[in-house]
Design a protein around this motif. Sequence first.
Motif, PDB file in Angstrom:
ATOM      1  N   ALA A  61       0.845  -1.224  -0.024  1.00 60.75           N
ATOM      2  CA  ALA A  61       0.109  -0.151   0.115  1.00 60.75           C
ATOM      3  C   ALA A  61       0.764   1.195  -0.231  1.00 60.75           C
ATOM      4  CB  ALA A  61      -0.838   0.100   1.276  1.00 60.75           C
ATOM      5  N   ARG A  62       1.989   1.238   0.525  1.00 59.89           N
ATOM      6  CA  ARG A  62       2.966   2.509   0.603  1.00 59.89           C
ATOM      7  C   ARG A  62       3.855   2.515  -0.994  1.00 59.89           C
ATOM      8  NH1 ARG A  62       3.172   0.319   5.583  1.00 59.89           N
ATOM      9  NH2 ARG A  62       2.486   1.529   7.267  1.00 59.89           N
ATOM     10  N   GLY A  63       3.632   1.650  -1.762  1.00 59.88           N
ATOM     11  CA  GLY A  63       4.356   1.705  -2.921  1.00 59.88           C
ATOM     12  C   GLY A  63       5.665   0.924  -2.959  1.00 59.88           C
ATOM     13  N   VAL A  64       5.983   0.190  -1.758  1.00 56.47           N
ATOM     14  CA  VAL A  64       7.094  -0.295  -1.805  1.00 56.47           C
ATOM     15  C   VAL A  64       7.073  -1.899  -2.559  1.00 56.47           C
ATOM     16  CG1 VAL A  64       9.007  -1.508  -0.255  1.00 56.47           C
ATOM     17  CG2 VAL A  64       7.794   0.498   0.461  1.00 56.47           C
ATOM     18  N   VAL A  65       8.092  -2.119  -3.615  1.00 60.78           N
ATOM     19  CA  VAL A  65       8.073  -3.332  -4.451  1.00 60.78           C
ATOM     20  C   VAL A  65       8.674  -4.563  -3.567  1.00 60.78           C
ATOM     21  CG1 VAL A  65       8.688  -4.521  -6.461  1.00 60.78           C
ATOM     22  CG2 VAL A  65       8.099  -2.032  -6.558  1.00 60.78           C
ATOM     23  N   PHE A  66       7.904  -5.515  -3.157  1.00 62.04           N
ATOM     24  CA  PHE A  66       8.581  -6.552  -2.471  1.00 62.04           C
ATOM     25  C   PHE A  66       8.588  -7.771  -3.190  1.00 62.04           C
ATOM     26  CE2 PHE A  66       4.143  -6.392  -1.193  1.00 62.04           C
ATOM     27  CZ  PHE A  66       3.627  -7.786  -1.637  1.00 62.04           C
ATOM     28  N   LEU A  67       7.897  -8.080  -4.367  1.00 62.41           N
ATOM     29  CA  LEU A  67       7.935  -9.240  -5.101  1.00 62.41           C
ATOM     30  C   LEU A  67       8.520  -8.547  -6.642  1.00 62.41           C
ATOM     31  CD1 LEU A  67       5.394 -11.919  -4.280  1.00 62.41           C
ATOM     32  CD2 LEU A  67       7.894 -12.049  -3.733  1.00 62.41           C
ATOM     33  N   ALA A  68       9.319  -9.370  -7.428  1.00 63.77           N
ATOM     34  CA  ALA A  68       9.560  -8.750  -8.753  1.00 63.77           C
ATOM     35  C   ALA A  68      10.152  -9.697  -9.631  1.00 63.77           C
ATOM     36  CB  ALA A  68      10.428  -7.456  -8.815  1.00 63.77           C
ATOM     37  N   SER A  69       9.844  -9.680 -10.955  1.00 65.63           N
ATOM     38  CA  SER A  69      10.369 -10.781 -12.050  1.00 65.63           C
ATOM     39  C   SER A  69      11.924 -10.353 -11.993  1.00 65.63           C
ATOM     40  CB  SER A  69       9.806 -10.556 -13.258  1.00 65.63           C
ATOM     41  OG  SER A  69       9.642  -9.507 -13.893  1.00 65.63           O
ATOM     42  N   ARG A  70      12.363  -8.980 -11.846  1.00 64.53           N
ATOM     43  CA  ARG A  70      13.820  -8.654 -11.942  1.00 64.53           C
ATOM     44  C   ARG A  70      14.283  -8.547 -10.471  1.00 64.53           C
ATOM     45  NH1 ARG A  70      15.968  -7.090 -16.672  1.00 64.53           N
ATOM     46  NH2 ARG A  70      14.788  -7.170 -18.731  1.00 64.53           N
ATOM     47  N   PRO A  71      15.308  -9.052 -10.004  1.00 61.22           N
ATOM     48  CA  PRO A  71      15.896  -8.760  -8.845  1.00 61.22           C
ATOM     49  C   PRO A  71      16.256  -7.180  -8.491  1.00 61.22           C
ATOM     50  CG  PRO A  71      17.034 -10.760  -9.916  1.00 61.22           C
ATOM     51  CD  PRO A  71      16.219  -9.834 -10.938  1.00 61.22           C
ATOM     52  N   GLU A  72      16.626  -6.517  -9.394  1.00 63.49           N
ATOM     53  CA  GLU A  72      17.135  -5.062  -9.321  1.00 63.49           C
ATOM     54  C   GLU A  72      15.777  -4.439  -9.037  1.00 63.49           C
ATOM     55  OE1 GLU A  72      16.922  -5.784 -13.942  1.00 63.49           O
ATOM     56  OE2 GLU A  72      17.557  -6.851 -12.297  1.00 63.49           O
ATOM     57  N   TRP A  73      14.786  -4.844  -9.000  1.00 64.08           N
ATOM     58  CA  TRP A  73      13.616  -3.981  -8.748  1.00 64.08           C
ATOM     59  C   TRP A  73      13.146  -4.126  -7.555  1.00 64.08           C
ATOM     60  CZ3 TRP A  73      10.216  -4.966 -14.088  1.00 64.08           C
ATOM     61  CH2 TRP A  73      10.781  -4.289 -14.842  1.00 64.08           C
ATOM     62  N   LYS A  74      13.283  -5.131  -6.824  1.00 57.95           N
ATOM     63  CA  LYS A  74      12.870  -5.651  -5.508  1.00 57.95           C
ATOM     64  C   LYS A  74      13.549  -4.647  -4.331  1.00 57.95           C
ATOM     65  CE  LYS A  74      12.105  -9.905  -2.779  1.00 57.95           C
ATOM     66  NZ  LYS A  74      12.452 -11.433  -2.748  1.00 57.95           N
ATOM     67  N   TYR A  75      12.426  -4.223  -3.355  1.00 58.10           N
ATOM     68  CA  TYR A  75      12.816  -3.600  -2.272  1.00 58.10           C
ATOM     69  C   TYR A  75      13.137  -2.159  -2.764  1.00 58.10           C
ATOM     70  CZ  TYR A  75      12.758  -7.791   0.085  1.00 58.10           C
ATOM     71  OH  TYR A  75      12.343  -9.066   0.628  1.00 58.10           O
ATOM     72  N   ARG A  76      12.400  -1.602  -3.883  1.00 58.47           N
ATOM     73  CA  ARG A  76      12.569  -0.308  -4.377  1.00 58.47           C
ATOM     74  C   ARG A  76      11.063   0.256  -4.313  1.00 58.47           C
ATOM     75  NH1 ARG A  76      17.008   1.554  -7.191  1.00 58.47           N
ATOM     76  NH2 ARG A  76      18.569   0.041  -7.171  1.00 58.47           N
ATOM     77  N   THR A  77      10.875   1.481  -4.479  1.00 60.35           N
ATOM     78  CA  THR A  77       9.743   2.016  -4.345  1.00 60.35           C
ATOM     79  C   THR A  77       9.089   2.873  -5.500  1.00 60.35           C
ATOM     80  OG1 THR A  77      10.476   4.217  -3.731  1.00 60.35           O
ATOM     81  CG2 THR A  77      10.084   2.636  -2.038  1.00 60.35           C
ATOM     82  N   LEU A  78       7.650   2.682  -5.878  1.00 58.81           N
ATOM     83  CA  LEU A  78       7.225   3.300  -7.010  1.00 58.81           C
ATOM     84  C   LEU A  78       7.378   4.855  -7.034  1.00 58.81           C
ATOM     85  CD1 LEU A  78       4.084   1.294  -7.132  1.00 58.81           C
ATOM     86  CD2 LEU A  78       6.372   0.766  -8.638  1.00 58.81           C
ATOM     87  N   GLN A  79       7.299   5.537  -5.810  1.00 60.71           N
ATOM     88  CA  GLN A  79       7.380   6.926  -5.731  1.00 60.71           C
ATOM     89  C   GLN A  79       8.336   7.143  -4.707  1.00 60.71           C
ATOM     90  OE1 GLN A  79       6.683   8.858  -7.809  1.00 60.71           O
ATOM     91  NE2 GLN A  79       5.085   7.698  -9.053  1.00 60.71           N
ATOM     92  N   PRO A  80       9.259   8.208  -4.522  1.00 60.24           N
ATOM     93  CA  PRO A  80       9.797   8.602  -3.203  1.00 60.24           C
ATOM     94  C   PRO A  80       9.054   8.457  -2.047  1.00 60.24           C
ATOM     95  CG  PRO A  80      10.491   9.789  -4.896  1.00 60.24           C
ATOM     96  CD  PRO A  80       9.343   9.222  -5.681  1.00 60.24           C
TER      97      PRO A  80
END
Length: 614
Positions: A209-228
């Motif tokens: 809900a806060r925009g934190v990516v916790f699952l992704a098909s690319r490892p470099e996207w994981k634990y990044r946010t959609l917005q600051p």
Amino acid sequence: MPKLPTTDANKPARWRRSLGLLLLVVLGGAAVAYAAWRLSLDLALAQTRDDAQRHLRFVAHELTGALDKYEAVPQVLARHPALAGLLAEPDSKAQQAAVNALLEGVAQDASAAAIFLIDAQGLTLAASNWRDPQTFVGQNYAYRPYFRDAMASGGGHFYARGSTTGTPGYFIAHRLSGPTAGVVVLKVSLDEMEANWARSAGELMLADARGVVFLASRPEWKYRTLQPLSDATRKELHDTQQYGDLPLPALGREPSRAATELRIERIATAAAKLRALVTEQPVQGRGWTLLSFTEIRGAEQIAAGRAWAAALGWVSLLLTLAYLQLRRRRARERLAAQGELRAAYDSLETRIAERTRELQARVDELHRTEQTLRATQDDLVQAGKLAVLGQMAASITHEINQPLAALRALNDNARVFLERGMQADAETNLQSIDSLTQRIAAIVGQLKGFARRDELRVQPVVVVEAFQAAVALVSAEARRQRVRLDCLPVPEGLAVLGQQVRIEQVLVNLLRNGIDASAEKGGGTVTLQAEVDAGQALLRVSDDGPGLSDDVQARLFEPFFTTKRRGDGLGLGLSISASIANALGGSLQGGNRPEGGAQFTLRLPITQSPHGVA
């Protein structure tokens, strides 16, 4: 009707009209191509979006189903008396061992990452991983939202990284009802689902809900946010330790304007930025959002291909219209030209006849000119021969006067012998007189043959015969100037294509030049020899004279150029000789010998001897 001449004043107007048509074609083609590209790209992207939406709905349903099947496990365990017994007697080792064994068995059967029991203060009393060094037993999780939610409302759900093991998972909590409060928690790992995403087509990510990516098909996207993230949000995440102390940087996303109604973004990957269509799907009941990133390069290539096809269609249409217009114009011009053609045809035969007469007159004039040139060349060759004879007149006169003086003496002696009756001596004198007259006849015959006017007719010429005739003509001159003539042996049966008299004329000119050059040094030797090289005969005349300077070699075959004294030559001998060599299909070259003196080489094509090989 004759066409009016085109004036310079009409040229700017034609240029402007042509430029306008060209701009119309280019702009029209560009507009058609862009419209086709825009429409094709929108259709392709809309189809891609619909496919991505269906895929996201399927993934969301799969994710919800995979988590829902674990919901009943904590609820069932909450009714088990062993868990309530451990909450009532937390210090009982027997009760703890029994619950640990129970939770371990259930976790294995349910394929859960872990199951553990927490008392009302958040302290873990038992866990399925009680054997592991990083067991949950003894850990306090009162700060976790799933514990607080379960204690408050009876159930809690939460995705987080494990604060003890660091392993992420989805936590399902359920409160135990009874006199002693507690919470049983089940942890589910989503690693297998994430691995399936990495292997499937398209790129997927799951954000909370806060925009934190916790699952992704690319490892470099994981634990990044959609917005600051804001500072308040970061504090909340820190308090709950949902993602530990990870920095949670924002994803590198840039909006694109390729399509107005669809979201096109550039998102950073490990290799480069991916230009993709973004599609979202909420996961019902959990506050999560599924995002799909579908690369649009294929759609753009299809759109570009259709744009090119539309442009080609536009050009084809214009060419067709231009062709039809050209056909109509050509039909009008053909009708107009037929009238002009009938008028022109009437005068054409007369003009052709006049032109034919003019051409025939020119051809006849060319024939006459050619005949005149040939006659002039023959006269020049004949003049050259007569000039040579004139220059050798003194030597020839001396050559004839000697036998004539002997004839007078022999004749007087024969008369005396006859008067005295000396018949045998008189016959001997008569025989000598006969020999001398034959010698004079031979000299005169050679002179007549050399001076005879003849036409150029190429035929086989025996080289040794030409050598003998040329030497005979210049031998008197050579003796007069005390120069020795040396005729080397000629290859057996050697014959060339040429004409006997003209070859002799060239050889005589070369021999006389060699005799004059050798005489300048008080005498010497002039050598005449023949060689064979690459299907050609090389007739060489060499002398012992001073040789040829560079200035003389540069003008060697120039008409009227001579190095002799005035009156000794006209400067036409070598020029005529070179002309004769070229006419016979050969060449004449001159130069200096390394050992001194000049050398001239007459090249002529070899042929079969008319007498055969001796």
